[in-house]
Design an enzyme around this catalytic site. Structure first.
Site, short mmCIF file in Angstrom:
data_model
loop_
_atom_site.label_atom_id
_atom_site.label_comp_id
_atom_site.label_asym_id
_atom_site.label_seq_id
_atom_site.Cartn_x
_atom_site.Cartn_y
_atom_site.Cartn_z
N GLY A 9 -0.98 12.13 1.93
CA GLY A 9 -1.86 12.52 0.83
C GLY A 9 -2.08 14.02 0.77
N HIS A 10 -1.07 14.82 1.13
CA HIS A 10 -1.25 16.27 1.22
C HIS A 10 -1.44 16.95 -0.13
N MET A 13 -7.09 16.10 -2.85
CA MET A 13 -8.12 17.11 -2.60
C MET A 13 -8.33 17.33 -1.09
N GLY A 15 -6.39 16.04 1.54
CA GLY A 15 -5.14 16.29 2.27
C GLY A 15 -4.69 17.74 2.14
N LEU A 40 3.61 4.91 -0.17
CA LEU A 40 3.07 4.35 1.08
C LEU A 40 2.70 2.87 0.99
N LEU A 104 -9.29 8.20 7.09
CA LEU A 104 -10.44 8.59 6.28
C LEU A 104 -10.98 7.38 5.52
N SER A 106 -15.01 5.93 3.95
CA SER A 106 -15.95 6.39 2.91
C SER A 106 -17.35 5.89 3.25
N SER A 107 -18.34 6.59 2.73
CA SER A 107 -19.73 6.15 2.97
C SER A 107 -20.04 4.83 2.26
N CYS A 108 -19.16 4.40 1.33
CA CYS A 108 -19.45 3.14 0.63
C CYS A 108 -19.19 1.91 1.50
N TYR A 135 -12.93 -1.58 -2.76
CA TYR A 135 -12.54 -0.33 -2.07
C TYR A 135 -13.20 -0.30 -0.69
N LYS A 139 -11.62 -0.12 3.12
CA LYS A 139 -11.96 0.94 4.08
C LYS A 139 -12.50 0.33 5.39
N HIS A 182 -15.04 11.34 -9.92
CA HIS A 182 -16.39 11.29 -9.35
C HIS A 182 -17.34 12.16 -10.19
N ARG A 212 -27.38 11.21 -4.11
CA ARG A 212 -26.08 11.34 -3.46
C ARG A 212 -26.06 12.57 -2.57
N1 LIG Z 1 -13.18 12.30 -3.01
C1 LIG Z 1 -14.26 11.77 -2.46
O1 LIG Z 1 -15.40 11.97 -2.93
C2 LIG Z 1 -14.13 10.89 -1.26
C3 LIG Z 1 -12.90 10.61 -0.68
N2 LIG Z 1 -12.84 9.79 0.43
C4 LIG Z 1 -11.57 9.48 1.07
O2 LIG Z 1 -10.91 10.67 1.44
C5 LIG Z 1 -9.48 10.49 1.35
C6 LIG Z 1 -8.89 11.56 0.46
O3 LIG Z 1 -9.47 11.47 -0.82
P1 LIG Z 1 -9.18 12.56 -1.96
O4 LIG Z 1 -8.42 13.68 -1.38
O5 LIG Z 1 -10.45 12.78 -2.65
O6 LIG Z 1 -8.25 11.72 -2.94
P2 LIG Z 1 -7.09 12.24 -3.90
O7 LIG Z 1 -6.95 11.21 -4.97
O8 LIG Z 1 -7.36 13.64 -4.31
O9 LIG Z 1 -5.81 12.24 -2.97
C7 LIG Z 1 -5.22 11.06 -2.53
C8 LIG Z 1 -3.74 11.34 -2.38
O10 LIG Z 1 -3.11 10.13 -1.92
C9 LIG Z 1 -1.90 9.98 -2.64
N3 LIG Z 1 -1.54 8.57 -2.71
C10 LIG Z 1 -2.26 7.57 -3.24
N4 LIG Z 1 -1.57 6.42 -3.17
C11 LIG Z 1 -0.38 6.71 -2.60
C12 LIG Z 1 0.76 5.96 -2.27
N5 LIG Z 1 0.84 4.65 -2.54
N6 LIG Z 1 1.81 6.58 -1.71
C13 LIG Z 1 1.76 7.92 -1.45
N7 LIG Z 1 0.71 8.69 -1.73
C14 LIG Z 1 -0.36 8.09 -2.31
C15 LIG Z 1 -2.20 10.52 -4.01
O11 LIG Z 1 -1.03 10.85 -4.68
P3 LIG Z 1 -0.94 10.59 -6.29
O12 LIG Z 1 -2.10 11.36 -6.87
O13 LIG Z 1 0.39 11.09 -6.65
O14 LIG Z 1 -1.11 9.11 -6.47
C16 LIG Z 1 -3.05 11.74 -3.68
O15 LIG Z 1 -2.27 12.88 -3.47
C17 LIG Z 1 -9.27 9.07 0.83
O16 LIG Z 1 -9.07 8.20 1.91
C18 LIG Z 1 -10.59 8.75 0.16
O17 LIG Z 1 -10.83 7.37 0.13
C19 LIG Z 1 -13.97 9.25 0.98
C20 LIG Z 1 -15.20 9.49 0.44
C21 LIG Z 1 -15.37 10.34 -0.71
C1 LIG Z 2 -17.32 8.59 -3.16
C2 LIG Z 2 -17.71 7.27 -3.76
O1 LIG Z 2 -17.56 7.30 -5.18
C3 LIG Z 2 -17.92 6.11 -5.88
O2 LIG Z 2 -19.27 5.86 -5.81
P1 LIG Z 2 -20.43 6.74 -6.36
O3 LIG Z 2 -21.13 7.40 -5.24
O4 LIG Z 2 -21.27 5.90 -7.25
O5 LIG Z 2 -19.66 7.91 -7.12
P2 LIG Z 2 -19.61 8.64 -8.49
O6 LIG Z 2 -19.35 10.03 -8.14
O7 LIG Z 2 -18.67 8.02 -9.44
O8 LIG Z 2 -21.08 8.48 -9.14
C4 LIG Z 2 -22.24 8.96 -8.53
C5 LIG Z 2 -23.43 8.78 -9.43
O9 LIG Z 2 -23.31 9.70 -10.52
C6 LIG Z 2 -23.56 9.03 -11.74
N1 LIG Z 2 -22.87 9.74 -12.83
C7 LIG Z 2 -23.50 10.39 -13.85
N2 LIG Z 2 -22.61 10.87 -14.73
C8 LIG Z 2 -21.39 10.55 -14.21
C9 LIG Z 2 -20.07 10.81 -14.68
O10 LIG Z 2 -19.83 11.40 -15.73
N3 LIG Z 2 -19.05 10.35 -13.87
C10 LIG Z 2 -19.28 9.67 -12.70
N4 LIG Z 2 -18.22 9.27 -11.97
N5 LIG Z 2 -20.54 9.41 -12.27
C11 LIG Z 2 -21.56 9.84 -13.02
C12 LIG Z 2 -23.06 7.63 -11.49
O11 LIG Z 2 -23.62 6.73 -12.43
C13 LIG Z 2 -23.57 7.41 -10.07
O12 LIG Z 2 -24.94 7.05 -10.08
C14 LIG Z 2 -17.35 4.87 -5.27
O13 LIG Z 2 -16.93 4.03 -6.31
C15 LIG Z 2 -16.45 5.10 -4.14
O14 LIG Z 2 -15.21 5.51 -4.62
C16 LIG Z 2 -16.92 6.15 -3.19
O15 LIG Z 2 -16.70 6.08 -2.01
#
Ligand SMILES: NC(=O)C1=CN([C@@H]2O[C@H](COP(=O)(O)OP(=O)(O)OC[C@H]3O[C@@H](n4cnc5c(N)ncnc54)[C@H](OP(=O)(O)O)[C@@H]3O)[C@@H](O)[C@H]2O)C=CC1
Ligand SMILES: C[C@H]1O[C@H](OP(=O)(O)OP(=O)(O)OC[C@H]2O[C@@H](n3cnc4c(=O)[nH]c(N)nc43)[C@H](O)[C@@H]2O)[C@@H](O)[C@@H](O)C1=O
Length: 320
Positions: A9-10, A13, A15, A40, A104, A106-108, A135, A139, A182, A212
């Site tokens: 996942g490099h 965000m 990676g 993958l 990695l 997640s807090s969920c 999801y 995790k 998000h 959050r």
């Molecule tokens: N962002 C957040 O707020 C949070 C993220 N996390 C966890 O952190 C980790 C990284 O998340 P983040 O960097 O935000 O996510 P991104 O979506 O930015 O990155 C994920 C990467 O994984 C790649 N990927 C997904 N599916 C495949 C596959 N089947 N084969 C190869 N590559 C794949 C994607 O490639 P492509 O885009 O080409 O599909 C992408 O580059 C994840 O495990 C996520 O669950 C946990 C909590 C919060």
């Molecule tokens: C990281 C975490 O991310 C997801 O959970 P989440 O914490 O609910 O994340 P979220 O960023 O999408 O929302 C946070 C809050 O924000 C509010 N909100 C307002 N306005 C917008 C809006 O415009 N977009 C989004 N997405 N949310 C909005 C939204 O209604 C919620 O109350 C998981 O599914 C799971 O993937 C996971 O692990």
């Protein structure tokens, strides 16, 4: 010779930030594959990749990721793709002699109504938040897979697979899709577009009352590298074999209404902010207890106002 490190996942965000962190530390033997080069979820392709590469360490930051709307709309994709990716990577890492892996999560993973702040011990103590249960189940399976491989093969094969649970993340490399992202990238885009259009009002999903905790992505990458490199005796002293994951949070949280104000300030939008309660709120609160990580010696560095400014600057660059 330098250890050979694979970042799954490099291009994502987290990676990409892990890659920058490792490069800054002088690591050059880093292996990467784009999604197009290596899917993958494809067991045979992952098997072949691990057999060829003979890796020392794996950061598993590839996943199907999205915000509340994406999780709620595509639950089948979230559970299937995440289980497949992590099963393939963790199992093939083990089969091909990878000693160290960081998963990695997640807090969920924690129950919707877990006592706040949520400690690692809250895992599997109650019902999950319905909007992201599939999801979260994937995790949780990833954490338990790492623990199970450690328990069965840790001593015989010298493996040490660890898990970190990030809070909600944001920063350079984020996904700015208007619906599937998000909350922070969604609001950066919405406020930016409203500023350009001189729109009188920006509408925020939900009631604005959920809380959050937000962590800047470079802090998450630093924590990942820190946990991966902790001495095993110290890691084991702070965790238990069936409670081995580590929370990674910022330390405090804000309401979505407070976040919206902070994003509008960062963007420079001066109109009205209103709320659409017909959209889901998700969990009322997800504040993590990061005491375990803090006691190990790591703390977040980037505050929300600074992080939002940096994220907005990157967003403006990305859209040209
Ligand atoms: N962002 C957040 O707020 C949070 C993220 N996390 C966890 O952190 C980790 C990284 O998340 P983040 O960097 O935000 O996510 P991104 O979506 O930015 O990155 C994920 C990467 O994984 C790649 N990927 C997904 N599916 C495949 C596959 N089947 N084969 C190869 N590559 C794949 C994607 O490639 P492509 O885009 O080409 O599909 C992408 O580059 C994840 O495990 C996520 O669950 C946990 C909590 C919060
Ligand atoms: C990281 C975490 O991310 C997801 O959970 P989440 O914490 O609910 O994340 P979220 O960023 O999408 O929302 C946070 C809050 O924000 C509010 N909100 C307002 N306005 C917008 C809006 O415009 N977009 C989004 N997405 N949310 C909005 C939204 O209604 C919620 O109350 C998981 O599914 C799971 O993937 C996971 O692990």
């Amino acid at each position: 010779m330098q250890k050979k490190i694979y970042i799954a996942g490099h291009r994502g965000m987290v990676g990409s930030s892990i890659e920058r962190n490792l490069q800054a530390k002088g690591f050059t033997n880093i292996v990467t594959r784009t999604h197009a080069e290596l899917d993958l979820t494809d067991q045979a392709a992952v098997q072949k990749f691990f057999a060829q590469e003979k890796l020392d360490e794996v950061y598993l930051a590839a996943a199907k990721v999205g915000g509340i709307h994406a999780n709620n709309t595509f639950p089948a994709e979230f559970i299937y793709q995440n289980l497949m990716v992590q099963n393939n990577v963790i199992h093939q890492a083990f089969v091909h002699g990878v000693k160290k892996l960081l998963f990695l999560g997640s807090s969920c993973i924690y129950p919707k109504l877990a006592p706040q702040p949520m400690a690692e011990e809250a895992l599997l103590t109650g019902q999950l938040e319905p909007t992201n249960e599939p999801y979260a189940i994937a995790k949780i399976a990833g954490i338990k897979m790492c623990e199970s491989y450690n328990r069965q093969y840790g001593e015989t094969h010298g493996i040490d697979y660890r898990s970190v649970m990030p809070t909600n993340l944001y920063g350079p490399g984020d996904n700015y899709h208007p619906e599937n992202s998000h909350v922070i990238p969604a609001l950066i885009r919405r406020f930016h577009e409203a500023k350009l259009a001189n729109a009188p009002e920006v509408v925020i999903w939900g009631t604005g009352t959920p809380r959050r905790e937000f962590l800047f992505v470079d802090d998450m990458a630093a924590a990942s590298v820190f946990v991966m490199n902790l001495d095993k005796a110290i890691y084991d002293q702070h965790t238990q074999p069936m409670q081995s994951h580590i929370n990674v949070g910022f330390g405090s949280d804000v309401t979505i209404a407070e976040l919206a104000k902070a994003v509008s300030d960062a963007v420079g939008y001066q109109g009205k902010i209103s709320f659409d309660p017909s959209k889901p709120d998700g969990s009322p609160r997800k504040w993590m207890d990061s005491g375990r990580l803090n006691r190990l010696g790591w703390n977040a560095q980037v505050g929300l106002a600074e992080g939002l400014n940096r994220a907005y600057a990157e967003f403006q660059q990305a859209i040209g």
